[in-house]
Design a protein around this motif. Structure first.
Motif, PDB file in Angstrom:
ATOM      1  N   ASP A 110      -4.363 -34.235  89.702  1.00  0.00           N
ATOM      2  CA  ASP A 110      -4.584 -34.527  91.126  1.00  0.00           C
ATOM      3  C   ASP A 110      -6.048 -34.302  91.513  1.00  0.00           C
ATOM      4  N   ALA A 111      -6.652 -33.272  90.918  1.00  0.00           N
ATOM      5  CA  ALA A 111      -8.090 -33.047  91.196  1.00  0.00           C
ATOM      6  C   ALA A 111      -8.901 -34.232  90.658  1.00  0.00           C
ATOM      7  N   CYS A 112      -8.523 -34.722  89.486  1.00  0.00           N
ATOM      8  CA  CYS A 112      -9.235 -35.885  88.902  1.00  0.00           C
ATOM      9  C   CYS A 112      -9.091 -37.113  89.802  1.00  0.00           C
ATOM     10  N   ARG A 113      -7.904 -37.301  90.350  1.00  0.00           N
ATOM     11  CA  ARG A 113      -7.699 -38.454  91.252  1.00  0.00           C
ATOM     12  C   ARG A 113      -8.602 -38.326  92.461  1.00  0.00           C
ATOM     13  N   LYS A 114      -8.565 -37.127  93.064  1.00  0.00           N
ATOM     14  CA  LYS A 114      -9.311 -36.925  94.306  1.00  0.00           C
ATOM     15  C   LYS A 114     -10.810 -37.114  94.090  1.00  0.00           C
ATOM     16  N   TYR A 115     -11.329 -36.613  92.986  1.00  0.00           N
ATOM     17  CA  TYR A 115     -12.780 -36.685  92.754  1.00  0.00           C
ATOM     18  C   TYR A 115     -13.165 -37.847  91.835  1.00  0.00           C
ATOM     19  N   GLU A 116     -12.216 -38.724  91.602  1.00  0.00           N
ATOM     20  CA  GLU A 116     -12.464 -39.939  90.808  1.00  0.00           C
ATOM     21  C   GLU A 116     -13.180 -39.627  89.495  1.00  0.00           C
ATOM     22  N   THR A 117     -12.631 -38.638  88.793  1.00  0.00           N
ATOM     23  CA  THR A 117     -13.206 -38.229  87.514  1.00  0.00           C
ATOM     24  C   THR A 117     -13.137 -39.394  86.532  1.00  0.00           C
ATOM     25  N   PRO A 118     -14.270 -39.721  85.897  1.00  0.00           N
ATOM     26  CA  PRO A 118     -14.280 -40.911  85.026  1.00  0.00           C
ATOM     27  C   PRO A 118     -13.397 -40.802  83.778  1.00  0.00           C
TER      28      PRO A 118
END
Ligand code: NAD
Ligand code: TYD
Length: 343
Positions: A110-118
């Protein structure tokens, strides 16, 4: 580039971040680890305080903490090693396995989604495929083998894998999954087969072999695993699963005998004890996809790897002696105290 390594104070995570800092010296490496019984800050002594490296003690299940970390660091890559990793402990108490391995992975996703982690990479295990019969040496796990986990540990890892792939499909999260066979090498916690046998043998304590000792595992030197993850991050396709294997299957008993030989200890130390519940018979992985599509090969032969590993435990006695003289003693008593020797 900033690489966020979770579980980096554990065995493979630590080896991975050492590998990464050497292979990609210009990158920033951020390590997040809760420092459970398996995480050891002394393992990271060589890199703590070094420019380009940051350690944060945090639980991957803590959504607020993960959000803050992602906001501050904006990682380009997240490699998730953080997990409860020992099958015997999962049999004794499954809940924390679900918490960290499933809910912790969900919090990171969810953190990756929110911060658009590549890029997100999930470090998984061949154990999600269940086991293979001993009398069919022709069979191996491929990426298409159905998931059929046997232990609470492997079930929690399988659940996490499915979640990662679901986020990939549903939200377009650029994620990959790797499923690796048994690793060995420096800094492995002495609850696992190889370091446990080395530490016990060096103390002239019995070497507890479960059941018949005929169960088979496929062994890969940890550095080869780290390089495989690097190759997947560079050239792997998001949405894909890659098997990683050592192509070195061994019966447990043969491995324990080899360790006795390497240490010059008598095989009379070997004690057959009650079997593990639900004990998987054989793991064997086909890593043809990784080899053919991405050009990875294991580089360290088992002979070289086991010699290096034994030497490391001989030269770093204080690292494991500190562990085995602490809380570990209660663990050992609980797990092995009432396991009757069968011979
Ligand atoms: P390990 O038990 O040595 O290390 C796990 C690390 O994760 C520890 O440092 C621990 O403190 C940390 N951790 C645990 N819970 C946490 C939480 N909630 N938040 C933050 N950190 C937490 O494990 P390992 O052998 O290094 O395995 C690493 C990964 O590789 C795991 O995901 C495991 O499933 C996978 N894997 C291991 C093997 C193997 O042979 N060891 C093989 C294939 C895959
Ligand atoms: P382990 O290192 O726990 O890895 P995994 O169960 O994830 O493969 O165990 C490797 C093999 O060694 C497994 O077949 C169980 C066996 N084993 C023993 O015989 N005695 C022991 O004390 C331990 C820890 C494992």
């Amino acid at each position: 580039m900033t690489v966020l390594v979770t579980g980096g104070a554990g065995f493979i995570g630590a080896n991975f971040l050492f590998y990464w800092l050497k292979a990609h010296p210009g990158d920033r490496v951020v390590c997040v680890d809760r420092l459970t019984y398996a995480g050891n800050l002394s393992t990271l002594a060589a890199v703590l305080g070094r420019p380009g490296f940051r350690f944060i003690r945090a639980d991957i299940c803590c959504r607020e903490g993960m959000e803050r970390l992602f906001r501050e660091e904006r990682p380009d890559v997240v490699v998730n090693f953080a997990a409860e990793s020992h099958v015997d402990r999962s049999i004794d108490g499954p809940e924390v396995f679900l918490q960290t391995n499933v809910m912790g992975t969900a919090a990171l996703l969810d953190a990756c989604r929110k911060y658009e982690t590549p890029r997100f990479h999930q470090v998984s295990t061949d154990e999600v495929y269940g086991d293979l019969p001993l009398e069919r040496p022709d069979l191996r796990f491929t990426e298409e083998t159905p998931l059929q986990a046997s232990s609470p540990y492997s079930a929690s890892k399988a659940a996490a894998d499915l979640l990662v792939l679901a986020y990939c499909r549903t939200y377009g999260l650029p994620a990959t999954v790797s499923r690796c066979s048994n690793n060995y090498g420096p800094f492995q916690f002495p609850e696992k087969l190889i370091p446990l046998m080395i530490a016990n043998a060096l103390q002239d304590k019995p070497l507890p072999v479960y059941g018949t000792g005929r169960n088979v595992r496929d062994w890969l030197y940890v550095e080869d695993h780290c390089r495989a993850i690097d190759v997947i991050l560079q050239r792997g396709r998001p949405g894909e699963v890659y098997n990683i294997g050592g192509n070195h299957e061994m019966e447990n008993i043969a491995l324990v005998r080899r360790i006795c030989q390497e240490l010059g200890k008598p095989e009379s130390l070997i004690a057959y004890v009650a079997d593990r519940k639900g004990h998987d018979l054989r793991y064997a992985i086909d890593s043809g996809k990784l080899q053919q599509e991405l050009g990875w090969q294991p580089e360290t032969s088992f002979e070289e790897g086991i010699r290096r590993t034994v030497r490391w435990y001989l030269e770093n006695r204080s690292w494991w002696e500190e562990i085995v003289s602490g809380e570990y003693r209660d663990y050992y008593q609980k797990m092995y105290g009432d396991r009757q020797a069968l011979s």
